[in-house]
Design a protein around this motif. Sequence first.
Motif, PDB file in Angstrom:
ATOM      1  N   LEU A   1       0.834  -1.276  -0.038  1.00 33.72           N
ATOM      2  CA  LEU A   1       0.064   0.089   0.136  1.00 33.72           C
ATOM      3  C   LEU A   1       0.794   1.357  -0.126  1.00 33.72           C
ATOM      4  O   LEU A   1       0.678   2.260  -0.628  1.00 33.72           O
TER       5      LEU A   1
ATOM      6  N   ASP B   1       2.306   1.685  -3.421  1.00 33.51           N
ATOM      7  CA  ASP B   1       1.522   2.063  -4.305  1.00 33.51           C
ATOM      8  C   ASP B   1       1.208   3.651  -4.146  1.00 33.51           C
ATOM      9  O   ASP B   1       1.069   4.284  -5.330  1.00 33.51           O
TER      10      ASP B   1
ATOM     11  N   PRO C   1      -2.594  -3.605  -7.936  1.00 32.72           N
ATOM     12  CA  PRO C   1      -1.426  -2.867  -6.936  1.00 32.72           C
ATOM     13  C   PRO C   1      -0.209  -3.711  -7.112  1.00 32.72           C
ATOM     14  O   PRO C   1       0.786  -2.911  -7.322  1.00 32.72           O
TER      15      PRO C   1
END
Length: 63
Positions: free
Chosen positions: A14, A17, A45
């Motif tokens: 995360l 990204d 992702p």
Amino acid sequence: MGSTFNSVVGLIILALDIWAIINVIKSGVSGGVKILWVLLILLLPVLGLIIWAIAGPRGNVRL
């Protein structure tokens, strides 16, 4: 143990990204290309991040 490891890996992906999306937004490419890159990173992702790292917009970064 496995659940904690998966959570850490998920948080790392995360964070990477988000970093990639910020770099795409700061790049000097046109708006349409930025939208395509952001969508690729959001929809895929891990794969999107790898593709962006290899072929993403480079240079001419606005501050």
